[in-house]
Design a protein around this motif. Structure first.
Motif, mmCIF file in Angstrom:
data_model
loop_
_atom_site.group_PDB
_atom_site.id
_atom_site.type_symbol
_atom_site.label_atom_id
_atom_site.label_comp_id
_atom_site.label_asym_id
_atom_site.label_seq_id
_atom_site.Cartn_x
_atom_site.Cartn_y
_atom_site.Cartn_z
ATOM 1 N N VAL A 115 17.600 -26.083 -23.477
ATOM 2 C CA VAL A 115 16.867 -24.841 -23.185
ATOM 3 C C VAL A 115 17.751 -23.627 -23.431
ATOM 4 C CG1 VAL A 115 15.826 -23.499 -21.312
ATOM 5 C CG2 VAL A 115 15.209 -25.885 -21.614
ATOM 6 N N VAL A 116 18.987 -23.671 -22.956
ATOM 7 C CA VAL A 116 19.881 -22.521 -23.131
ATOM 8 C C VAL A 116 20.175 -22.278 -24.606
ATOM 9 C CG1 VAL A 116 22.238 -21.691 -22.705
ATOM 10 C CG2 VAL A 116 20.891 -22.655 -20.835
ATOM 11 N N SER A 117 20.449 -23.327 -25.365
ATOM 12 C CA SER A 117 20.747 -23.131 -26.788
ATOM 13 C C SER A 117 19.515 -22.659 -27.548
ATOM 14 C CB SER A 117 21.301 -24.411 -27.401
ATOM 15 O OG SER A 117 20.339 -25.433 -27.362
ATOM 16 N N VAL A 131 17.056 -20.762 -26.299
ATOM 17 C CA VAL A 131 16.854 -19.349 -25.937
ATOM 18 C C VAL A 131 17.876 -18.468 -26.650
ATOM 19 C CG1 VAL A 131 17.003 -17.708 -24.019
ATOM 20 C CG2 VAL A 131 15.717 -19.818 -23.748
ATOM 21 N N LEU A 132 19.137 -18.877 -26.663
ATOM 22 C CA LEU A 132 20.154 -18.077 -27.355
ATOM 23 C C LEU A 132 19.890 -18.013 -28.859
ATOM 24 C CD1 LEU A 132 23.428 -19.154 -25.506
ATOM 25 C CD2 LEU A 132 22.222 -16.968 -25.346
ATOM 26 N N ILE A 153 19.173 -28.737 -19.742
ATOM 27 C CA ILE A 153 19.769 -27.407 -19.573
ATOM 28 C C ILE A 153 20.402 -26.940 -20.876
ATOM 29 C CG2 ILE A 153 21.655 -26.156 -18.436
ATOM 30 C CD1 ILE A 153 21.007 -27.802 -15.913
ATOM 31 N N VAL A 154 21.174 -27.804 -21.516
ATOM 32 C CA VAL A 154 21.828 -27.437 -22.780
ATOM 33 C C VAL A 154 20.783 -27.122 -23.849
ATOM 34 C CG1 VAL A 154 23.238 -28.344 -24.665
ATOM 35 C CG2 VAL A 154 23.970 -28.658 -22.320
#
Length: 136
Positions: free
Chosen positions: A77-79, A81-82, A74-75
């Protein structure tokens, strides 16, 4: 002729030193996985030791491996994308507009996080001698 040989030798030595700088931490981390907790923190134990699989048994018996992997995914993928959301417009600006060196430098300075420019040692512990006293 002789200067070409010296330069070639120096270039090879520099490449070897840089490669060792990248490879040795990976080798050290791989070796630490097979050491006991006492051996990892003991500076007298180098790369020659009796390996053990106890660390792997403890991690797999704990049962929280899947939860930790999910959190890491999760960390990551989110980082990613951001970062892409921020980096794509910045890359477009660099490619679209003609910038002088100062403008490019300011843009790069805004993109690169300040913490990545600092020493990792100060992030672990600001105390002098932290490498000998406590692991990160």
């Amino acid at each position: 002729m002789r200067s070409n040989r010296v330069l070639s030798w120096l270039r090879g030595a520099a490449i070897t030193i840089v490669c060792l700088g990248f490879v040795l931490p990976i080798v050290w981390m791989f070796a630490a996985a097979f050491k006991t907790n006492v051996q990892v923190t003991d500076p007298s134990v180098g790369l020659i030791f009796s390996p053990t699989l106890d660390n792997f048994r403890n991690v797999l018996a704990d049962g929280e491996v899947l939860q930790s992997l999910r959190n890491s995914l999760i960390v990551g993928v989110v980082s990613t994308v951001l970062s892409a959301i921020i980096a794509v417009p910045a890359a477009w600006a660099v490619g679209r507009f003609r910038m002088h060196r100062t403008g490019s430098l300011v843009l790069v300075a805004r993109i690169v996080p300040a913490i990545s420019c600092s020493s990792p040692g100060t992030t672990c512990s600001p105390r002098p001698g932290w490498w000998a006293a406590t692991p990160c």
